[in-house]
Design a protein around this motif. Structure first.
Motif, short mmCIF file in Angstrom:
data_model
loop_
_atom_site.label_atom_id
_atom_site.label_comp_id
_atom_site.label_asym_id
_atom_site.label_seq_id
_atom_site.Cartn_x
_atom_site.Cartn_y
_atom_site.Cartn_z
N VAL A 1 1.80 14.75 -1.95
CA VAL A 1 0.97 13.67 -1.39
C VAL A 1 1.28 13.55 0.10
N ARG A 2 0.27 13.54 0.84
CA ARG A 2 0.46 13.50 2.29
C ARG A 2 -0.37 12.37 2.86
N PRO B 1 5.98 14.89 2.38
CA PRO B 1 5.34 14.40 1.14
C PRO B 1 5.79 12.98 0.81
N LEU B 2 4.89 12.22 0.34
CA LEU B 2 5.20 10.84 -0.05
C LEU B 2 5.50 10.77 -1.55
N LEU C 1 2.90 4.86 2.44
CA LEU C 1 1.56 5.29 2.86
C LEU C 1 1.04 4.34 3.94
N THR C 2 0.52 4.91 4.98
CA THR C 2 0.02 4.09 6.08
C THR C 2 -1.23 3.35 5.63
N GLU C 3 -1.24 2.11 5.94
CA GLU C 3 -2.40 1.30 5.60
C GLU C 3 -2.82 0.55 6.87
N GLN D 1 -8.71 14.84 -1.46
CA GLN D 1 -8.61 13.77 -0.45
C GLN D 1 -8.99 12.43 -1.05
N ILE D 2 -8.21 11.46 -0.74
CA ILE D 2 -8.49 10.11 -1.24
C ILE D 2 -8.51 9.17 -0.04
N LEU D 3 -9.68 8.62 0.22
CA LEU D 3 -9.79 7.60 1.25
C LEU D 3 -9.89 6.24 0.55
N ARG D 4 -9.08 5.37 1.01
CA ARG D 4 -8.99 4.08 0.27
C ARG D 4 -9.27 2.94 1.24
#
Ligand SMILES: Nc1ncnc2c1ncn2[C@@H]1O[C@H](COP(=O)(O)OP(=O)(O)OP(=O)(O)O)[C@@H](O)[C@H]1O
Length: 880
Positions: A140-141, A150-151, A166-168, A204-207
């Motif tokens: 996970v990056r 990796p996270l 994870l950057t939010e 890819q996951i955009l949240r």
């Protein structure tokens, strides 16, 4: 909040033929037959298992632009985030099928609409946060960070799987979002494959997280906040590695990509068949992160992209099979409401009240079993408590009996001592009434009495005479003994005296004068002594002797038993007459009534003070101590019992003191006889005196029972009435009622009982008002009822008890039914009630059956504290 179940929104987008495909002339294998139907145009082998047409929620032809795809295949789901519902939009398909192309458009449209919604709802405050990650080779990056480390994935009990660190980014505006999207695009792993020059090699996951609150409630502590996120997921290509001609790095990427996609497929397939069995979310990073979006708390839309080319038919079919499974997956999205502290407290209070209500009123199926279990336990506890209570009551009863036994033993000891002293005195020279308590009679006492009987039978010798100069010394000593023992054996001591009446009558003929004189000597007060002096100086001794003799004869008649065949008075000569009389009394009842414990038996339940008047005579202290122990009505008693006509008897004065015979002489026993004689001989004696001593001297009472016809029923009714008025022991009543049924031989017993009760009744109101003994008697009666109440459980089964309750008019649904019944028995005097009461009490008391109980029981002790060496009644064991 409860959500609604819904299926994943599945749509298929068929991209246009790209340049390469067009160049090969490869395409048009698929046709959109309608908005929801996709049709395969190519040839299908005969034994092929796949269908020609496919139906989904929406099918987009190559002509459909991304806007339409968004509108019809993603918008509703994506914008759910504004309502506090999590959502996810997936793009699934082989490489170069248009996933990225589609997702970029869908994401941009969603973002645009979200911002448009925000702009249209100024009443709410929105906070948007954006994060982006990719899963590349199962790592996970953070796409918003330049750090490629990796996270880790963490399991949060509330949020589920979270990506650590994870950057939010909190979005300032739409422009800020576009910047970040650009960063993500730049960061994403992209490589060239045989099919796609810019192939996305990662998932890819955009949240986008949307938090909104009504502005009017902000800062008040009771505002509710909607919190949800929407995921835009652009999956890596689902193709096989071989199809991409992958090798080296691409092959490795492919294996990892396929691992996550393989797990995704498993999860979707598993979920499509229901939620049975294990769902392998944790088998890949992709499924772990998107777990809530796969059959969980999220709305989900999957857009499957496919190439129209013939060369990709197999991958296209795989994509369609995946889509087929996905459309069967059910999700359960909920509105995620974040409560403020104040609102949370309110909510928790409501929940608490709800749970308490469920406990109080278990209506639901889930609570019913617990409620039943609780009820059962409560009943068990109640039963155990009742058992414990009964055991405690039994313990108290036994303890009370033990104390009584100890008291009696103590009395016995004292009285034995007195008896020995008295016997010593009696044997030495004098003959005085024996005032030792019958209640405290020991076995030695009984033996002594038996011996006395025998002695009398064998030696009906001339009556002894006592030296007059020792009389007052003996009286004083006797009184001291009596006073000393009075407190310990008051009840029995007094009670015995009445029965001694019967005893004494046996001897009346041969020693009436001595007995009479003995009673005279027991009146030591001044007036009595004067009277005695007078009688001693009386010159008409013969006349007085006749009078006394007549008195004795009457007394004998009263207790004579002419029904006993063993009694043959005609055969008796003058000297044998006392013996014959004694035989009569004894043999007629198979027991020496005079010797029985009957006096105690019958009177144990009668307060001792019923005989206070008479006791005061017999227990009158010596002159010097008179003030210490003042008799209640010594003068009246004295006048009543010892009128001046009673003269001294030289025989009495010269008594020699036969101990055995003297022991039969009881002051009380003679009282009644003397009264009778006094009544007859001295008609001038004031009636007032008779009444004052509490004895009914009416002719009907004083008449010998043998002299008048025996009206059993009448006598029985009178006795029953007297029992009721005198609060006599219900056990005694029962025994008496069952034992005496009208035989001629019952006559004397009933007469004695009647007289005894009459005397008690007058004693009750001797002072013009009910005395304290009534309360004592009632208390003892209540104790007996309590015993009956407890015995009902042992002696009667449930059916019998319920039958009795009905019979006695006790409501079966009422409480304390046994207690009610125990309070009802022997409370009326009508024969039906009496019979039923007697039957019930006899049932509670074992061995109490008509015919089985010998009639001597009339004289037995019905109390609970008799000595062990006597035949006695016991509630638990009958007679022992
Ligand atoms: N519907 C479409 N209309 C026009 N062009 C499209 C469409 N779909 C895809 N394309 C084009 O096809 C090419 C491949 O598309 P895309 O990169 O989105 O595929 P992909 O599925 O993401 O591949 P990969 O998995 O390798 O990343 C792109 O050049 C894209 O512009």
């Amino acid at each position: 909040m409860a959500g609604d179940e819904e299926r994943i929104l599945v749509s298929v987008r068929l991209r246009p033929v790209n340049a390469r495909e067009a160049e090969r002339g490869d395409g048009d294998e698929w046709e959109c037959a309608g908005p929801t139907t996709l049709k395969f145009l190519g040839n299908i082998p005969e034994r092929a298992m796949f269908p020609a047409t496919y139906t989904y929620d929406r099918v987009f032809s190559p002509e459909c632009d991304t806007r339409q795809v968004y509108e019809e295949g993603a918008k509703e789901v994506a914008l759910s985030v504004l309502s506090g519902i999590n959502s996810s939009i997936f793009a699934y398909g082989q490489t170069s099928s248009g996933k990225t192309y589609t997702m970029v458009g869908v994401t941009e449209h969603s973002m645009a609409e979200i911002y448009g919604y925000i702009d249209q709802h100024p009443e709410r405050e929105f906070i948007l946060k954006f994060s982006a990650m990719e899963i590349y080779n199962e790592a996970v990056r953070d796409l918003l960070s330049s750090d490629a480390t990796p996270l880790r994935l963490l399991d949060d009990p509330e949020k589920g799987t979270v990506v650590e660190k994870l950057t939010e980014e909190t979005l300032r505006d739409k422009g800020h979002l576009l910047e970040l999207l650009a960063v993500c695009e730049a960061q994403r792993q992209i490589g060239e494959t045989a099919l796609n020059e810019t192939s996305s090699r990662s998932h890819q996951i955009l949240r986008l997280t949307v938090e909104s609150s009504a502005r009017q409630f902000l800062g008040r502590g009771n505002s509710n906040t909607l919190l949800a996120c929407v995921n835009f997921v652009d999956l890596a290509g689902s193709e096989r590695a071989s199809q991409t001609a992958a090798s080296g790095m691409r092959l490795k990427e492919g294996s990892h990509i396929n691992k996550s996609l393989l797990t995704l497929g498993k999860v979707i397939r598993q979920l499509s068949g229901g939620r049975n069995g294990h769902i392998p979310y944790r088998d890949s990073k992709l499924t772990r992160i998107l777990q809530s979006s796969l059959g969980g708390n999220a709305r989900t839309a999957i857009i499957c992209t496919m190439s129209p080319a013939h060369c990709h038919v197999e991958q296209s079919r795989n994509t369609l099979l995946f889509a087929n499974c996905a459309k069967n997956v059910v999700t359960n999205a909920q509105v995620n409401l974040v409560l403020s502290d104040k609102a949370l407290v309110k909510h928790l209070q409501r929940e608490l009240a709800k749970l308490e209500n469920e406990l109080k009123f278990p209506g639901s199926a889930s609570c019913s079993s617990h409620a039943e279990a609780l009820k059962e336990k409560d009943e068990q506890i109640k039963k155990l408590e009742e058992q414990l209570k009964e055991l405690m009551e039994e313990k108290d009863t036994v303890q009370s009996q033990l104390e009584n036994f100890r008291k009696v033993a103590s009395d016995d000891h004292l009285n034995d001592h007195k008896a020995r002293r008295w016997d010593a005195h009696s044997r030495s020279s004098e003959s005085l009434p024996r005032n030792v308590s019958e209640d405290a009679l020991s076995s030695s006492d009984i033996n002594d009495l038996s011996y006395q009987d025998q002695a009398m039978d064998e030696q009906p010798a001339p009556l002894p005479r006592r030296p007059s100069n020792h009389v007052f010394d003996r009286i004083t000593e006797c009184q001291e003994n009596i006073v000393a023992s009075q407190s310990a054996s008051e009840v029995s001591e007094e009670h015995c005296k009445e029965v001694r009446c019967i005893e004494t009558n046996e001897l009346r003929r041969r020693r009436s004068q001595e007995a009479f004189h003995a009673h005279q000597l027991e009146i030591p007060d001044k007036e009595t002594r004067t009277m005695m002096d007078h009688t001693e100086t009386c010159t008409d001794e013969e006349k007085h002797g006749e009078s006394v003799t007549k008195t004795a004869e009457n007394a004998i008649e009263l207790y004579a038993c002419d029904s006993d065949p063993s009694f043959d008075i005609e055969k008796s000569n003058t000297e044998d007459e006392p013996l014959a009389l004694k035989r009569c009394v004894v043999s007629s009842r198979d027991i020496v009534l005079a010797r029985s414990q009957s006096c105690k038996a019958s009177f144990m339940v009668i307060p001792n003070s019923w005989f206070d008047d008479l006791v005061s005579v017999s227990m009158t202290p010596p002159p010097g101590e008179f003030s210490k122990h003042p008799p209640r009505r010594p003068e009246k008693v004295k006048k009543s019992l010892f009128p001046e006509s009673v003269a001294s008897d030289p025989i009495t004065d010269n008594s020699t003191g036969n101990a055995e015979e003297e022991s039969f002489v009881n002051d009380m026993s003679c009282v009644t006889e003397v009264k009778e004689q006094t009544e007859k001989n001295d008609a001038t004696q004031p009636k007032e005196n008779q009444v004052q001593v509490g004895i009914d001297l009416s002719p009907s009472i004083m008449e010998s029972p043998s002299q008048r016809p025996f009206d059993f029923r009448k006598k029985q009714r009178e006795i029953i009435e007297l029992w009721h008025e005198c609060h006599v022991s219900i056990v005694h009543r029962t025994y008496f009622f069952l034992l005496f049924n009208g035989d001629q031989t019952d006559h004397i017993y009933m007469e004695v009982e009647h007289r005894r009760l009459s005397f008690i009744k007058h004693s009750f109101i001797a002072d013009g008002e009910p005395n304290a003994t009534v309360a004592t008697s009632l208390k003892r009666l209540r104790h007996e009822r309590d015993m009956v109440y407890r015995q009902m459980v042992r002696r009667l089964n449930l059916a019998e008890r319920e039958s009795l309750f009905s019979k006695w008019g006790i409501n079966l649904s009422s409480k304390q039914r046994r207690l009610q019944l125990s309070r009802l028995i022997w409370t009326r005097t009508d024969m039906e009630h009496v019979r039923e009461s007697a039957a019930l009490v006899s049932k509670m008391v074992e061995h109490l059956e008509r015919g089985q109980a010998i009639k001597e029981m009339f004289g037995l002790n019905f109390s609970f504290n008799l000595r062990a060496d006597r035949k006695s009644f016991s509630w638990t064991g009958g007679y022992s």
